[in-house]
Design an enzyme around this catalytic site. Sequence first.
Site, PDB file in Angstrom:
ATOM      1  N   ASP A 156      -1.828  -6.647   3.947  1.00 39.59           N
ATOM      2  CA  ASP A 156      -1.149  -5.461   4.487  1.00 39.59           C
ATOM      3  C   ASP A 156      -0.409  -4.747   3.344  1.00 39.59           C
ATOM      4  O   ASP A 156      -0.961  -4.541   2.272  1.00 39.59           O
ATOM      5  CB  ASP A 156      -0.225  -5.882   5.638  1.00 39.59           C
ATOM      6  CG  ASP A 156       0.303  -4.713   6.463  1.00 39.59           C
ATOM      7  OD1 ASP A 156      -0.453  -4.181   7.286  1.00 39.59           O
ATOM      8  OD2 ASP A 156       1.467  -4.329   6.268  1.00 39.59           O
ATOM      9  N   HIS A 172      -5.471  -9.323  11.947  1.00 41.86           N
ATOM     10  CA  HIS A 172      -4.739  -8.646  10.876  1.00 41.86           C
ATOM     11  C   HIS A 172      -3.705  -9.566  10.230  1.00 41.86           C
ATOM     12  O   HIS A 172      -3.635  -9.661   9.010  1.00 41.86           O
ATOM     13  CB  HIS A 172      -4.054  -7.389  11.408  1.00 41.86           C
ATOM     14  CG  HIS A 172      -3.398  -6.583  10.327  1.00 41.86           C
ATOM     15  ND1 HIS A 172      -4.111  -5.977   9.307  1.00 41.86           N
ATOM     16  CD2 HIS A 172      -2.086  -6.299  10.073  1.00 41.86           C
ATOM     17  CE1 HIS A 172      -3.285  -5.359   8.485  1.00 41.86           C
ATOM     18  NE2 HIS A 172      -2.050  -5.542   8.917  1.00 41.86           N
ATOM     19  N   ASP A 228     -10.082  -8.153  12.216  1.00 41.35           N
ATOM     20  CA  ASP A 228      -9.170  -7.081  11.833  1.00 41.35           C
ATOM     21  C   ASP A 228      -9.961  -5.780  11.712  1.00 41.35           C
ATOM     22  O   ASP A 228     -10.476  -5.449  10.641  1.00 41.35           O
ATOM     23  CB  ASP A 228      -8.475  -7.401  10.509  1.00 41.35           C
ATOM     24  CG  ASP A 228      -7.436  -6.348  10.131  1.00 41.35           C
ATOM     25  OD1 ASP A 228      -7.179  -5.439  10.949  1.00 41.35           O
ATOM     26  OD2 ASP A 228      -6.880  -6.425   9.025  1.00 41.35           O
TER      27      ASP A 228
END
Length: 349
Positions: A149, A328, A298
């Site tokens: 991320d 994710h 994801d």
Amino acid sequence: MLKRILIGLGILAAATVVTIVSLQSSEEWSTGEFVRTPESRFANLPDYDFEPNYVEVSGYRIHYVDEGPRDGEVVLLMHGQPSWSYLYRHMIPLLSEAGYRVIAPDNVGFGKSDKPVDWSDHSYQMHVDVMAGFVDAIEIEDATLFAQDWGGLIGLRVVEQRPERFARIMLSNTTLPAAGGMQGWLGYPLFRASVWSEGDVQELDFDGEDFSFTTWVAYARTSDKFDFSMLFQNGTTRELSDAELAGYAAPFPTEETMAGVRMFPTLVASQLRQNQAVLDDFYSSWDKPLITAFGTDDGLMAGLDKDWQERVPGAKGQAHTLVEGGAHFIQEDKPEELVGLLDQFIQAN
């Protein structure tokens, strides 16, 4: 008449350029007013009993976990939004038991680190600069970056600023949002306009037809209640316990502590030109090892691993993989598998 028209067009063009430039994210920043989350908020969090460590960088106190042998190879675990080093609580012990020195910092505004209260004090450039200062302050060498991320959006820029401190990179569910030319100049203003057009968003339906990334950004900015439990459970395939979900919300007891959580999604497109330059000038010639391990579940990041495999010389011949059942927040779903892949990657390189 023609002369007046040309002058008018010239003035309009100049005004347009000035407007576009003014809407870009500033690369200048200063340390702002901040708060600290009371330590009592972190008491008895499940599986997170690590000794806290702190270092001051650019006027902010940065918290980090530092586990494993002091002489072990360094693995730097970088988190994203709205998580914090708690995300790595299952990976840290496994890596330290394998002989690695594991360092997991909390970004400014997250976890146990200082939290600027003014949204405008959170800029992409500030977070990159502070984390670059962090790796200098703790003097890491030959480190392996594991980034997911915003850990990639920040961490990949830190590597570009401090390449001598890093030996390898492992990317999972992350990338560098980038664009050149006119798209690079217009991308952020248009992105902000799209977010503004969403209006107030109080609820998210990740599977709904109307859901988009700008819907998520608008939710982060405008929702009366930021629902950590909803977000993390939707971002994992494993069923998290109530106590685990509460752990993610622990650093953010008030709106005053949540400026970073609220602002980060808006910053995703704020340095498209800068990131494109980093991709073109740095990662297109990065010959140190780089590997990808993206989750199959994801959808947001699907396919972006291919960009890194094709662009980076150091990615050639590496054992890139797709982690089955990893969503994710893949650290929650597949910590043992990620640690195994990371260990194999380091040992092979």
